[in-house]
Design a protein around this motif. Structure first.
Motif, PDB file in Angstrom:
ATOM      1  N   GLN A 287      20.255  -8.949 -23.543  1.00 49.96           N
ATOM      2  CA  GLN A 287      18.537  -8.252 -23.325  1.00 49.96           C
ATOM      3  C   GLN A 287      18.845  -6.952 -24.458  1.00 49.96           C
ATOM      4  N   ASP A 288      19.376  -7.011 -25.632  1.00 54.98           N
ATOM      5  CA  ASP A 288      19.812  -6.122 -25.929  1.00 54.98           C
ATOM      6  C   ASP A 288      19.651  -6.237 -27.688  1.00 54.98           C
ATOM      7  N   HIS A 289      18.782  -5.472 -28.171  1.00 48.77           N
ATOM      8  CA  HIS A 289      18.456  -5.249 -29.313  1.00 48.77           C
ATOM      9  C   HIS A 289      19.378  -4.194 -30.318  1.00 48.77           C
ATOM     10  N   TRP A 290      20.063  -4.132 -30.818  1.00 48.34           N
ATOM     11  CA  TRP A 290      20.592  -2.657 -31.559  1.00 48.34           C
ATOM     12  C   TRP A 290      20.037  -2.948 -32.845  1.00 48.34           C
ATOM     13  N   HIS A 291      20.636  -1.721 -33.855  1.00 45.49           N
ATOM     14  CA  HIS A 291      20.453  -1.251 -35.278  1.00 45.49           C
ATOM     15  C   HIS A 291      21.280  -0.325 -35.699  1.00 45.49           C
ATOM     16  N   ASN A 292      22.211  -1.571 -36.642  1.00 48.98           N
ATOM     17  CA  ASN A 292      23.690  -0.157 -37.145  1.00 48.98           C
ATOM     18  C   ASN A 292      23.065  -0.447 -39.062  1.00 48.98           C
ATOM     19  N   ALA A 293      23.208   0.635 -39.335  1.00 47.61           N
ATOM     20  CA  ALA A 293      23.302   0.635 -40.775  1.00 47.61           C
ATOM     21  C   ALA A 293      24.485   0.400 -41.434  1.00 47.61           C
ATOM     22  N   TYR A 294      25.096  -0.691 -42.823  1.00 49.91           N
ATOM     23  CA  TYR A 294      25.893  -0.846 -43.308  1.00 49.91           C
ATOM     24  C   TYR A 294      25.933  -0.746 -44.297  1.00 49.91           C
ATOM     25  N   GLY A 295      27.423  -0.408 -45.009  1.00 47.33           N
ATOM     26  CA  GLY A 295      27.393  -0.942 -46.937  1.00 47.33           C
ATOM     27  C   GLY A 295      28.808  -1.607 -46.867  1.00 47.33           C
ATOM     28  N   ILE A 296      28.715  -1.426 -48.621  1.00 45.10           N
ATOM     29  CA  ILE A 296      29.364  -2.179 -48.947  1.00 45.10           C
ATOM     30  C   ILE A 296      30.294  -1.338 -50.299  1.00 45.10           C
ATOM     31  N   TYR A 297      31.609  -0.107 -49.883  1.00 43.33           N
ATOM     32  CA  TYR A 297      31.988   0.689 -50.971  1.00 43.33           C
ATOM     33  C   TYR A 297      32.982  -0.054 -51.703  1.00 43.33           C
ATOM     34  N   ASP A 298      32.925   0.797 -52.757  1.00 44.61           N
ATOM     35  CA  ASP A 298      33.680   0.173 -54.424  1.00 44.61           C
ATOM     36  C   ASP A 298      34.476   1.098 -54.706  1.00 44.61           C
ATOM     37  N   CYS A 299      35.538   2.085 -54.588  1.00 42.26           N
ATOM     38  CA  CYS A 299      36.088   3.091 -55.063  1.00 42.26           C
ATOM     39  C   CYS A 299      36.708   3.491 -56.127  1.00 42.26           C
ATOM     40  N   ARG A 300      35.990   1.346 -57.105  1.00 43.17           N
ATOM     41  CA  ARG A 300      36.294   1.529 -58.761  1.00 43.17           C
ATOM     42  C   ARG A 300      35.455   2.147 -59.162  1.00 43.17           C
ATOM     43  N   ILE A 301      34.147   1.907 -58.851  1.00 42.82           N
ATOM     44  CA  ILE A 301      33.019   2.507 -59.343  1.00 42.82           C
ATOM     45  C   ILE A 301      32.087   3.591 -58.177  1.00 42.82           C
ATOM     46  N   GLY A 302      32.834   4.301 -57.371  1.00 42.15           N
ATOM     47  CA  GLY A 302      32.462   4.867 -56.784  1.00 42.15           C
ATOM     48  C   GLY A 302      30.907   4.736 -56.244  1.00 42.15           C
ATOM     49  N   ASP A 303      30.832   3.671 -55.522  1.00 45.24           N
ATOM     50  CA  ASP A 303      29.481   3.758 -55.288  1.00 45.24           C
ATOM     51  C   ASP A 303      29.646   2.508 -54.497  1.00 45.24           C
ATOM     52  N   PHE A 304      28.517   1.978 -53.586  1.00 46.21           N
ATOM     53  CA  PHE A 304      28.229   1.003 -52.764  1.00 46.21           C
ATOM     54  C   PHE A 304      27.755  -0.468 -53.487  1.00 46.21           C
ATOM     55  N   LEU A 305      28.029  -1.233 -52.950  1.00 42.57           N
ATOM     56  CA  LEU A 305      27.618  -2.983 -53.702  1.00 42.57           C
ATOM     57  C   LEU A 305      26.348  -2.996 -53.519  1.00 42.57           C
ATOM     58  N   PRO A 306      25.279  -3.536 -54.427  1.00 41.64           N
ATOM     59  CA  PRO A 306      24.034  -4.644 -53.376  1.00 41.64           C
ATOM     60  C   PRO A 306      24.133  -4.551 -52.131  1.00 41.64           C
ATOM     61  N   ILE A 307      22.907  -4.662 -51.338  1.00 39.22           N
ATOM     62  CA  ILE A 307      23.114  -5.437 -49.548  1.00 39.22           C
ATOM     63  C   ILE A 307      22.982  -6.298 -49.813  1.00 39.22           C
ATOM     64  N   PHE A 308      23.395  -7.316 -48.389  1.00 38.58           N
ATOM     65  CA  PHE A 308      22.889  -8.633 -48.577  1.00 38.58           C
ATOM     66  C   PHE A 308      21.850  -9.314 -48.006  1.00 38.58           C
ATOM     67  N   LEU A 309      21.543 -10.240 -49.095  1.00 37.13           N
ATOM     68  CA  LEU A 309      20.801 -10.862 -49.470  1.00 37.13           C
ATOM     69  C   LEU A 309      20.033 -11.559 -48.643  1.00 37.13           C
ATOM     70  N   SER A 310      20.628 -12.438 -47.989  1.00 31.77           N
ATOM     71  CA  SER A 310      21.082 -13.893 -47.204  1.00 31.77           C
ATOM     72  C   SER A 310      19.557 -13.382 -45.706  1.00 31.77           C
ATOM     73  N   GLU A 311      18.959 -14.225 -45.410  1.00 29.43           N
ATOM     74  CA  GLU A 311      18.451 -13.535 -44.154  1.00 29.43           C
ATOM     75  C   GLU A 311      18.764 -14.928 -42.658  1.00 29.43           C
ATOM     76  N   ALA A 312      19.880 -15.444 -42.936  1.00 27.96           N
ATOM     77  CA  ALA A 312      20.396 -16.803 -42.297  1.00 27.96           C
ATOM     78  C   ALA A 312      20.384 -15.829 -41.262  1.00 27.96           C
ATOM     79  N   ASP A 313      19.832 -16.563 -39.596  1.00 27.28           N
ATOM     80  CA  ASP A 313      19.985 -16.147 -38.354  1.00 27.28           C
ATOM     81  C   ASP A 313      20.337 -16.776 -37.164  1.00 27.28           C
ATOM     82  N   PRO A 314      21.571 -17.991 -37.492  1.00 31.08           N
ATOM     83  CA  PRO A 314      21.454 -18.952 -36.328  1.00 31.08           C
ATOM     84  C   PRO A 314      22.248 -17.812 -34.567  1.00 31.08           C
TER      85      PRO A 314
END
Length: 248
Positions: free
Chosen positions: A66-93
């Protein structure tokens, strides 16, 4: 006495003796056989009750169906000092996915991903990524983050960092460096960064916190209400292979 009569008397004694033996030993033998059977039945019933209680308890742990939550996420790479692009997939099984918005949408479709089983690996699998304690890999591009990389002269490790309130930020609520893929989703409005960085490094909040605010209809100044969840329909209304309907 006639021989025939003696034979009949002897046979009668044998029958009587056998009857006495049966009368005295039968109950004991039955008790010896019956007691282990009773113990076995009690053990089986006990195990069944324990399994039922555990399954019931796990089913009641959030997130539930019955729950519907939302969390922010990110993938951080210290080699570039920045975040990678967000995921493009929308698959939802499974009901744990993203709409290419930097937000993890957590609304389990089945008991197999509720409670303690609502884990990071479910989301990553749907997004075409894998995570071990040593490597994070995007299966579609082959891009990877591997422990042992150097950042500012220090050896970097993979870690999963959680903030209980994405809008407050501050010190992380949890930093995990082992069993990364079994990291659990615990509440609405949290922030999660998967990071390649040296131990003790300052890990930034994911930049999608602003997108999270838009999805859940709250501003960063308001903070997050963990109970602000949304009832959702079943999986038949969303599609399971990349065609997805926004569930805001």
């Amino acid at each position: 006495m006639r021989p025939g009569a003696m034979g009949k008397a002897s046979s009668a004694k044998k029958v009587a003796r056998a009857a006495r033996v049966g009368a005295t030993s039968g109950p004991n033998e039955r008790r010896q056989v019956g007691f282990p059977a009773v113990v076995a039945i009690v053990v089986v019933l006990g195990l069944a009750l324990v399994a039922f209680a555990r399954a019931t308890r796990d089913a009641q742990v959030e997130p539930t169906l019955q729950d519907h939550w939302h969390n922010a996420y990110g993938i951080y790479d210290c080699r570039i000092g920045d975040f990678l692009p967000i995921f493009l997939s929308e698959a939802d099984p499974d009901g744990i996915h993203s709409h290419q918005d930097g937000v993890i949408h957590i609304h389990p479709f089945t008991d197999s991903v509720t409670g303690r089983k609502a884990q990071l690996h479910v989301f990553l699998t749907n997004m075409g990524a894998t995570l071990t304690d040593d490597e994070f890999t995007l299966s579609r591009s082959g891009e990877s983050l591997t422990e042992g990389a150097q950042c500012d002269g220090q050896e970097a490790i993979l870690q999963v960092v959680r903030w209980d309130d994405a809008f407050v930020g501050g010190e992380p609520s949890e930093i995990r460096t082992e069993d990364l893929d079994s990291f659990r989703f615990l509440a609405n409005g949290q922030a999660i960064t998967i990071a390649l960085a040296p131990p003790g490094a300052d890990i930034p909040l994911p930049p999608s916190v602003d997108d999270l605010a838009a999805v859940i209809g709250q501003s960063r100044e308001q903070g997050v209400d963990p109970r602000n969840t949304t009832a959702i329909p079943g999986p038949q209304d969303f599609g399971t292979g990349g065609e997805d309907t926004p569930d805001e």
